[in-house]
Design a protein around this motif. Sequence first.
Motif, mmCIF file in Angstrom:
data_model
loop_
_atom_site.group_PDB
_atom_site.id
_atom_site.type_symbol
_atom_site.label_atom_id
_atom_site.label_comp_id
_atom_site.label_asym_id
_atom_site.label_seq_id
_atom_site.Cartn_x
_atom_site.Cartn_y
_atom_site.Cartn_z
ATOM 1 N N THR B 26 5.859 -21.136 31.750
ATOM 2 C CA THR B 26 7.061 -21.840 32.481
ATOM 3 C C THR B 26 6.564 -22.069 33.363
ATOM 4 O OG1 THR B 26 7.947 -20.169 32.010
ATOM 5 C CG2 THR B 26 8.477 -20.571 33.828
ATOM 6 N N VAL B 27 5.501 -22.397 34.498
ATOM 7 C CA VAL B 27 4.340 -23.120 35.189
ATOM 8 C C VAL B 27 4.306 -24.550 34.425
ATOM 9 C CG1 VAL B 27 2.356 -23.751 36.393
ATOM 10 C CG2 VAL B 27 3.682 -21.120 36.176
ATOM 11 N N LEU B 31 6.554 -28.583 36.044
ATOM 12 C CA LEU B 31 5.338 -28.691 36.750
ATOM 13 C C LEU B 31 6.087 -30.158 36.420
ATOM 14 C CD1 LEU B 31 4.295 -28.291 39.017
ATOM 15 C CD2 LEU B 31 2.357 -27.295 37.572
ATOM 16 N N ASN B 32 6.495 -29.914 34.421
ATOM 17 C CA ASN B 32 6.170 -31.825 34.090
ATOM 18 C C ASN B 32 8.108 -31.930 33.854
ATOM 19 O OD1 ASN B 32 3.955 -32.209 32.910
ATOM 20 N ND2 ASN B 32 3.880 -30.422 32.654
ATOM 21 N N ASN B 33 9.045 -31.231 34.779
ATOM 22 C CA ASN B 33 10.021 -31.253 34.175
ATOM 23 C C ASN B 33 11.198 -31.295 33.604
ATOM 24 O OD1 ASN B 33 9.810 -32.826 37.074
ATOM 25 N ND2 ASN B 33 8.932 -34.457 36.616
ATOM 26 N N TYR B 34 11.009 -30.297 33.158
ATOM 27 C CA TYR B 34 11.650 -29.780 31.891
ATOM 28 C C TYR B 34 12.407 -29.356 32.863
ATOM 29 C CZ TYR B 34 8.003 -29.762 28.267
ATOM 30 O OH TYR B 34 7.272 -29.960 27.221
ATOM 31 N N PRO B 35 13.778 -29.704 31.301
ATOM 32 C CA PRO B 35 15.314 -29.337 32.488
ATOM 33 C C PRO B 35 15.899 -28.475 31.808
ATOM 34 C CG PRO B 35 15.268 -30.531 29.797
ATOM 35 C CD PRO B 35 14.325 -29.979 29.975
ATOM 36 N N ASP B 36 15.197 -26.911 30.878
ATOM 37 C CA ASP B 36 15.348 -26.165 31.026
ATOM 38 C C ASP B 36 14.815 -24.777 32.036
ATOM 39 O OD1 ASP B 36 13.129 -25.989 29.949
ATOM 40 O OD2 ASP B 36 13.402 -25.344 28.454
ATOM 41 N N VAL B 45 7.438 -22.891 42.059
ATOM 42 C CA VAL B 45 5.472 -23.621 41.483
ATOM 43 C C VAL B 45 5.000 -24.971 42.107
ATOM 44 C CG1 VAL B 45 5.342 -24.775 39.108
ATOM 45 C CG2 VAL B 45 7.058 -22.771 39.276
ATOM 46 N N ARG B 46 6.240 -25.596 42.554
ATOM 47 C CA ARG B 46 5.823 -26.838 42.744
ATOM 48 C C ARG B 46 4.731 -26.746 44.561
ATOM 49 N NH1 ARG B 46 9.504 -30.572 41.406
ATOM 50 N NH2 ARG B 46 7.872 -31.587 39.628
ATOM 51 N N LYS B 47 5.625 -25.952 44.685
ATOM 52 C CA LYS B 47 5.219 -25.345 45.850
ATOM 53 C C LYS B 47 3.853 -24.627 46.299
ATOM 54 C CE LYS B 47 6.418 -22.763 50.884
ATOM 55 N NZ LYS B 47 6.175 -21.964 50.095
ATOM 56 N N ALA B 48 3.750 -24.055 45.729
ATOM 57 C CA ALA B 48 2.564 -23.334 44.984
ATOM 58 C C ALA B 48 1.128 -23.924 44.936
ATOM 59 C CB ALA B 48 2.721 -22.153 44.185
ATOM 60 N N ALA B 49 1.421 -25.042 43.616
ATOM 61 C CA ALA B 49 0.570 -25.631 43.272
ATOM 62 C C ALA B 49 0.195 -26.692 44.519
ATOM 63 C CB ALA B 49 1.969 -26.638 42.470
#
Lengths: 361, 361
Positions: B26-27, B31-36, B45-49
């Motif tokens: 999921t992460v 991070l890779n802009n999957y649409p789902d 996730v973005r924030k944590a990363a």
Amino acid sequence: MPRVRKQNETMSIARLAKHLGLSEGTVSRALNNYPDIAEKTVARVRKAADELGYRPSTTARRLARGVVETIGFVLPARDGHQIDPFLAEILDGLATELALSDWDLLVSAVPDGHDEVEVMDRLIQSGKVGGFVVARTKRHDPRIDFLRTSHIPFVAQGRTENCDDYAWLDIDNEKAFVDAVNYLVGLGHRKIAYLGGDPELNYAWQRRAGYLAATKANGCDIAPGYMHDGITNELAAREAVLEILKLPDHPTAILCVTDAVAIGAIHALAHAGIDVGSEMSVIGFDGLPMGEAIHPGLTTMSQASYQIGREVGRIVVAQANKANSPASVFSQILWEASLTVRGSANPPALKLAANAKGGIS
Amino acid sequence: MPRVRKQNETMSIARLAKHLGLSEGTVSRALNNYPDIAEKTVARVRKAADELGYRPSTTARRLARGVVETIGFVLPARDGHQIDPFLAEILDGLATELALSDWDLLVSAVPDGHDEVEVMDRLIQSGKVGGFVVARTKRHDPRIDFLRTSHIPFVAQGRTENCDDYAWLDIDNEKAFVDAVNYLVGLGHRKIAYLGGDPELNYAWQRRAGYLAATKANGCDIAPGYMHDGITNELAAREAVLEILKLPDHPTAILCVTDAVAIGAIHALAHAGIDVGSEMSVIGFDGLPMGEAIHPGLTTMSQASYQIGREVGRIVVAQANKANSPASVFSQILWEASLTVRGSANPPALKLAANAKGGIS
DNA sequence: TTGTAAGCGTTATCAG
DNA sequence: CTGATAACGCTTACAA
């Protein structure tokens, strides 16, 4: 299957092992000179690997070993003026040395709006490089400060003001310019002007210091208008020369921070009708090939840039290889520039001879 | 455990996932802009990363995806003369463009006793590069022949004789030299000499062809001793000029294959007491900054080397990205050089004026 | 919308 | 001396 891959073409260790009827582990160890594999097996594996054209995947190897045998080099931000020949030579030497050690050289530029440290940080964080070479150091250099904290091997080509705790290779710029001044004084010059570079750059600062120290030691005074800083290219050199020629009390010699500046100066002087080498002496620094082709030939302090690149490469690889040593000791190497005598610097007395010979004015 | 690793420092996707209470998959997708993935999750996730300073390991990603976003560039074997400024500029532009596309540039040298193709082959086989840029093409270039067979994207800076089936960006060298000759003829010159480079190199060959075609078209004949090939640096240029000056019937202009050669020629002429720009016109090719600083300024055919590097980078990345297109169509781009007029080329008639002005001889 | 798990190609530990 | 097997960190097909 996670994905359609063209596994059929790629020669992997798995295929090689199957082909040989051995396990992957054995093949790997055979290929990596482990002492515990039978001579015969090693030979057999080697042969098959050769024949089938097997090359271990660097990527997989990196992942498994956790080491990256790649050195990063970030090109100085493009502030208008192109890569100077000195940097190009360094790069060439560096690439050559790394190739010999089977290391790679990753060259990166700095996109607009970013800075060099940012770029270096990304390269490290994303695991693209395992070491760095930094060139053209500033007196206080944020890149060095950064690399100090990121525990990654690196070597600087050129020092910074504080430079005890990292590896560097530098030219003794100060001594070089002391030598140059002494040479001019030995020729009979007392009025020596200076075209200096960006004083933020440590090499320019050191050369400037050498000029100041040696003129003082020789009792030459530096008349107002003799010193110009911030001359970074041929054009700026031309302008500075024009100013110098306007001075009531001409210098008889001009010492230049680089060959590029010296060449610009020589052309400006020629343009102004001054005979370089007799009416005005000029000395540069670098030893560029072009200095040999112009007229008069450029007297200059030569540095072996290609060799510098090679040595820097050697050091950084060595440092990476012994990353385990407890009390880490850093290579700190000072090389000397050597005087290359050509026609652009001569005793000021020649001026009279030249005029006499001219016979007209 | 297979090895002691400093896992504690490295921020991996596993740690990030655990920290978030999510699965690695999921992460990764977030991070890779999957649409789902839920908007909310993505943001979290973005924030944590960001906060934890996570950067995906390029190595692991390469292994999983099976692609290498790195372009290789092999420095021409070091045949005595250093990296020329033109190449350095290309490299700079290439590095810049690749950095913008998040591709890397791997620069390699050719160790003694090996050849360029060998080096390129190793780089491909070991999976270090996913594409190539080749510069300074020869008329028949083994590097191109090799790359044609290895199904890897590449772009040549400069063409070869057969060049239908690969991507290239070249300057129209022949036209440039036709233009240069026409310009000289327009100024009134009829006796035009030529200092050419290594005819194996395609650009030198093309420029030579332009010179030959245009002199013929204009009915200028090429006296014996007017054409010199194999002039690759300033020193060779000097010697050639000396020979030319010995000819009973002097040319009034010299066309040079590169700026470096032209600069060497200008110095040799000056040294021989010839006034460049009046008694002898000189034209170069490249548009190096130094051409602006010398006296007289160098009239030259300029090419935008930095831009060439950038464009070549753009093309190779584009080509790599659409490696799936069935009927592969290759970018084949021809740019024109532009005439930069400075003081080194003038009507031959100026000679008389200059002599008159001199008033002495 | 998310979790699970296989797989990328290699190295290295530990039994045998 | 050799063979299994886990692990490196990430992506992705498929199941839930």
